[in-house]
Motif scaffolding. Structure first.
Motif, mmCIF file in Angstrom:
data_model
loop_
_atom_site.group_PDB
_atom_site.id
_atom_site.type_symbol
_atom_site.label_atom_id
_atom_site.label_comp_id
_atom_site.label_asym_id
_atom_site.label_seq_id
_atom_site.Cartn_x
_atom_site.Cartn_y
_atom_site.Cartn_z
ATOM 1 N N ALA A 1 47.183 52.697 36.580
ATOM 2 C CA ALA A 1 48.049 52.150 35.536
ATOM 3 C C ALA A 1 49.457 51.927 36.056
ATOM 4 O O ALA A 1 50.102 50.915 35.736
ATOM 5 C CB ALA A 1 48.062 53.084 34.331
ATOM 6 N N ASP A 2 49.958 52.859 36.864
ATOM 7 C CA ASP A 2 51.302 52.716 37.424
ATOM 8 C C ASP A 2 51.393 51.469 38.290
ATOM 9 O O ASP A 2 52.359 50.694 38.190
ATOM 10 C CB ASP A 2 51.638 53.967 38.238
ATOM 11 N N GLU A 3 50.395 51.247 39.129
ATOM 12 C CA GLU A 3 50.391 50.053 39.975
ATOM 13 C C GLU A 3 50.273 48.782 39.129
ATOM 14 O O GLU A 3 50.901 47.765 39.421
ATOM 15 C CB GLU A 3 49.244 50.113 40.979
ATOM 16 N N LEU A 4 49.454 48.843 38.081
ATOM 17 C CA LEU A 4 49.268 47.665 37.229
ATOM 18 C C LEU A 4 50.572 47.261 36.561
ATOM 19 O O LEU A 4 50.929 46.070 36.534
ATOM 20 C CB LEU A 4 48.202 47.957 36.175
ATOM 21 N N MET A 5 51.313 48.235 36.053
ATOM 22 C CA MET A 5 52.574 47.915 35.379
ATOM 23 C C MET A 5 53.616 47.389 36.372
ATOM 24 O O MET A 5 54.390 46.485 36.050
ATOM 25 C CB MET A 5 53.096 49.146 34.633
ATOM 26 N N LYS A 6 53.628 47.943 37.582
ATOM 27 C CA LYS A 6 54.531 47.422 38.609
ATOM 28 C C LYS A 6 54.151 45.995 38.981
ATOM 29 O O LYS A 6 55.008 45.143 39.223
ATOM 30 C CB LYS A 6 54.491 48.315 39.850
ATOM 31 N N LEU A 7 52.853 45.729 39.041
ATOM 32 C CA LEU A 7 52.363 44.405 39.420
ATOM 33 C C LEU A 7 52.763 43.346 38.395
ATOM 34 O O LEU A 7 53.010 42.188 38.751
ATOM 35 C CB LEU A 7 50.842 44.466 39.547
ATOM 36 N N LEU A 8 52.841 43.744 37.119
ATOM 37 C CA LEU A 8 53.168 42.790 36.058
ATOM 38 C C LEU A 8 54.671 42.608 35.864
ATOM 39 O O LEU A 8 55.082 41.829 35.015
ATOM 40 C CB LEU A 8 52.537 43.251 34.737
ATOM 41 N N MET B 1 45.342 47.557 44.768
ATOM 42 C CA MET B 1 46.332 47.238 43.746
ATOM 43 C C MET B 1 47.684 46.929 44.385
ATOM 44 O O MET B 1 48.392 46.019 43.958
ATOM 45 C CB MET B 1 46.475 48.403 42.770
ATOM 46 N N ARG B 2 48.030 47.697 45.413
ATOM 47 C CA ARG B 2 49.307 47.466 46.086
ATOM 48 C C ARG B 2 49.342 46.081 46.746
ATOM 49 O O ARG B 2 50.384 45.417 46.749
ATOM 50 C CB ARG B 2 49.565 48.545 47.144
ATOM 51 N N TYR B 3 48.209 45.647 47.275
ATOM 52 C CA TYR B 3 48.192 44.325 47.896
ATOM 53 C C TYR B 3 48.560 43.254 46.871
ATOM 54 O O TYR B 3 49.425 42.403 47.125
ATOM 55 C CB TYR B 3 46.823 44.005 48.502
ATOM 56 N N PHE B 4 47.923 43.307 45.721
ATOM 57 C CA PHE B 4 48.199 42.267 44.729
ATOM 58 C C PHE B 4 49.598 42.432 44.126
ATOM 59 O O PHE B 4 50.238 41.440 43.748
ATOM 60 C CB PHE B 4 47.118 42.272 43.651
ATOM 61 N N ARG B 5 50.102 43.669 44.056
ATOM 62 C CA ARG B 5 51.475 43.864 43.595
ATOM 63 C C ARG B 5 52.464 43.221 44.563
ATOM 64 O O ARG B 5 53.418 42.539 44.144
ATOM 65 C CB ARG B 5 51.777 45.357 43.441
ATOM 66 N N PHE B 6 52.245 43.422 45.860
ATOM 67 C CA PHE B 6 53.154 42.823 46.838
ATOM 68 C C PHE B 6 52.970 41.308 46.891
ATOM 69 O O PHE B 6 53.925 40.575 47.137
ATOM 70 C CB PHE B 6 52.936 43.466 48.210
ATOM 71 N N LEU B 7 51.753 40.843 46.636
ATOM 72 C CA LEU B 7 51.530 39.403 46.558
ATOM 73 C C LEU B 7 52.330 38.822 45.400
ATOM 74 O O LEU B 7 52.933 37.743 45.516
ATOM 75 C CB LEU B 7 50.031 39.119 46.368
ATOM 76 N N PRO C 1 57.197 41.595 38.354
ATOM 77 C CA PRO C 1 57.951 40.532 39.030
ATOM 78 C C PRO C 1 58.077 39.263 38.185
ATOM 79 O O PRO C 1 57.380 39.100 37.172
ATOM 80 C CB PRO C 1 57.125 40.268 40.294
ATOM 81 N N ALA C 2 58.938 38.370 38.630
ATOM 82 C CA ALA C 2 59.218 37.156 37.854
ATOM 83 C C ALA C 2 57.957 36.358 37.534
ATOM 84 O O ALA C 2 57.770 35.916 36.404
ATOM 85 C CB ALA C 2 60.219 36.284 38.612
ATOM 86 N N ASP C 3 57.078 36.183 38.519
ATOM 87 C CA ASP C 3 55.894 35.353 38.281
ATOM 88 C C ASP C 3 54.661 35.955 38.966
ATOM 89 O O ASP C 3 54.357 35.631 40.111
ATOM 90 C CB ASP C 3 56.135 33.933 38.795
ATOM 91 N N PRO C 4 53.940 36.823 38.258
ATOM 92 C CA PRO C 4 52.751 37.436 38.842
ATOM 93 C C PRO C 4 51.460 36.656 38.568
ATOM 94 O O PRO C 4 50.372 37.172 38.806
ATOM 95 C CB PRO C 4 52.704 38.796 38.134
ATOM 96 N N VAL C 5 51.579 35.436 38.068
ATOM 97 C CA VAL C 5 50.393 34.700 37.602
ATOM 98 C C VAL C 5 49.378 34.503 38.723
ATOM 99 O O VAL C 5 48.179 34.767 38.546
ATOM 100 C CB VAL C 5 50.798 33.333 36.999
ATOM 101 N N TYR C 6 49.838 34.025 39.879
ATOM 102 C CA TYR C 6 48.903 33.766 40.970
ATOM 103 C C TYR C 6 48.192 35.049 41.386
ATOM 104 O O TYR C 6 46.971 35.075 41.599
ATOM 105 C CB TYR C 6 49.638 33.164 42.163
ATOM 106 N N ALA C 7 48.949 36.142 41.506
ATOM 107 C CA ALA C 7 48.356 37.416 41.917
ATOM 108 C C ALA C 7 47.315 37.885 40.905
ATOM 109 O O ALA C 7 46.242 38.369 41.288
ATOM 110 C CB ALA C 7 49.447 38.475 42.080
ATOM 111 N N VAL C 8 47.609 37.732 39.634
ATOM 112 C CA VAL C 8 46.654 38.150 38.592
ATOM 113 C C VAL C 8 45.392 37.295 38.642
ATOM 114 O O VAL C 8 44.268 37.803 38.524
ATOM 115 C CB VAL C 8 47.308 38.087 37.201
ATOM 116 N N GLN C 9 45.563 36.011 38.822
ATOM 117 C CA GLN C 9 44.388 35.137 38.914
ATOM 118 C C GLN C 9 43.517 35.505 40.109
ATOM 119 O O GLN C 9 42.281 35.512 40.012
ATOM 120 C CB GLN C 9 44.843 33.678 39.000
ATOM 121 N N GLU C 10 44.148 35.844 41.229
ATOM 122 C CA GLU C 10 43.385 36.254 42.408
ATOM 123 C C GLU C 10 42.716 37.608 42.189
ATOM 124 O O GLU C 10 41.604 37.852 42.685
ATOM 125 C CB GLU C 10 44.296 36.304 43.640
#
Length: 399
Positions: A206-213, A168-174, A215-224
């Motif tokens: 859940a905490d990581e998921l909310m952090k991941l969502l 989850m942290r990888y995709f959050r940082f992505l 940033p300004a544009d998490p679309v690419y990370a979510v798709q991946e």
């Protein structure tokens, strides 16, 4: 390379902490996010220090200097200095002794590179000397930072095996720092280990998921994440068009200069069935407040311009704005949002006592009648007290 001379490391309270830990002789360094974000020109909120001093020594030195200190995670080497400018987390250098994918057993160390090697990403393993501001980079983190490349230190599979939440942290940082390109080794390792996410604490996920969502544009990370089967192991019921829905939502936020909001974006990903979404929110161990926020944003799936004031009154202006961004038609989007500008919730001008004074018998019928009158008042667009009293009088006469 040196850190730019910015305000946060000039704070007198931070200098006092560094002095107490003998920063002049290299006993302590800035580490992690504060170093990374300063190099990127971003604002710094949290300041972390790493030190070769043992936790007990850190606490003793800070107390001797008159600095309040809390043993927030002393078994793992972490204490927190409480300063007038905010908390400063201080952790003794460590190495992993054993891990099981959820937690690690550590031993203290005095080797900076060994400590860096146990961190997750190269861009998070940067240290800086608090006196000279010299940056120490043991794993090419500076190069990755320049290229916006998110990469685990060493073997991605091994790093993830140590703590599966690192997926989850990888995709959050992505989402926050990466360009539109995954590190292929990391992506493959994440996909391989994705089933392990189902074994983790729902609160941590859940905490990581909310952090991941956020940033300004998490679309690419979510798709991946969808491609890597991550969502299949944390929220399998996400909307089949989640990527497209999120992309459209982000475009609307940008077009109307509305700040990102993780709750709004999560609702976009969830099934549009309020009961199913509520079940997912409970499963993720969301707070009652957050569960309510999710439900509020699914109350109206096809809002029209005329609906907006009533939605704002019942669910609040923030929920109404999110409903508009998520579900309003393109034709009505701008006008619907304009209805919320400067919104102040109207005050319902009568009480149950007023109904009793009009002749209604005390009892449950009072509350029921008051709800009927309020509903009529909302439907008519919040008319003045004179009209409300007429509505109330009619309701009393019916009983």
């Amino acid at each position: 390379m040196k850190l730019p001379d910015v305000q946060w490391h000039q704070r007198q309270s931070l200098k006092e902490v560094v002095a107490a830990l003998d920063g002049e002789h290299g006993m302590v360094r800035f580490v992690g996010g504060a170093v990374r974000d300063t190099l990127l020109g971003l604002a710094v909120s949290d300041i972390d220090l790493a030190t070769i001093l043992k936790p007990e020594n850190v606490m003793a030195r800070l107390k001797d200097a008159g600095i309040k200190v809390i043993p927030t995670g002393i078994d793992h080497g972490t204490v927190t200095a409480v300063t007038e400018d905010g908390p400063v987390e201080i952790t003794t250098l460590r190495r992993d002794v054993s891990t099981d994918g959820r937690r690690a057993t550590v031993a203290f160390s005095d080797d900076w590179k060994e400590d860096a090697a146990r961190r997750d990403f190269t861009i998070n393993a940067l240290f800086a000397d608090p006196e000279t501001l010299e940056v120490y980079d043991y794993f090419d983190g500076l190069s990755d930072l320049e290229k916006c490349h998110i990469r685990f230190i060493g073997s991605a599979e091994q790093r993830i095996a140590e703590d599966h939440l690192r997926i989850m942290r990888y995709f959050r940082f992505l989402a926050r720092f990466g360009q539109h390109a995954v590190d292929q080794e990391t992506f493959n390792a994440c996909r391989k280990a994705a089933p392990e996410l189902s074994k983790l604490s729902r609160e941590r996920v859940a905490d990581e998921l909310m952090k991941l969502l956020s940033p300004a544009d998490p679309v690419y990370a979510v798709q991946e994440m969808i491609e890597a089967d991550v969502f299949a192991n944390i929220v399998a019921e996400i909307d089949s068009n989640a990527g497209q829905i999120l992309a459209a939502l982000v475009l609307r936020e940008e077009a109307y200069d509305i700040a990102p909001d993780p709750v709004r974006r999560l609702v976009g990903l969830l099934p549009k069935d309020i009961d199913k979404a509520a079940e997912i929110a409970v499963g993720l161990r969301f707070s009652k407040k957050l569960q309510r926020a999710v439900a509020d944003r699914l109350m109206v799936l096809k809002p029209t311009v005329s609906d907006i004031p009533a939605i704002a009154y019942r669910q609040g202006a923030d929920a109404a704005r999110d409903i508009v961004l998520l579900f309003a038609s393109d034709d009505e989007l701008q006008v619907s949002l304009s209805k919320l500008e400067g919104w102040i919730k109207p005050v319902f001008p009568i009480t149950g006592g007023d109904l009793i004074a009009m002749g209604l018998k005390a009892g449950p019928i009072v509350a029921e009648s008051l709800k009927v009158v309020e509903a009529a008042w909302i439907a008519e667009g919040f008319p003045d007290e004179h009209r409300v009293r007429a509505l109330a009088s009619a309701a009393v006469k019916r009983h």
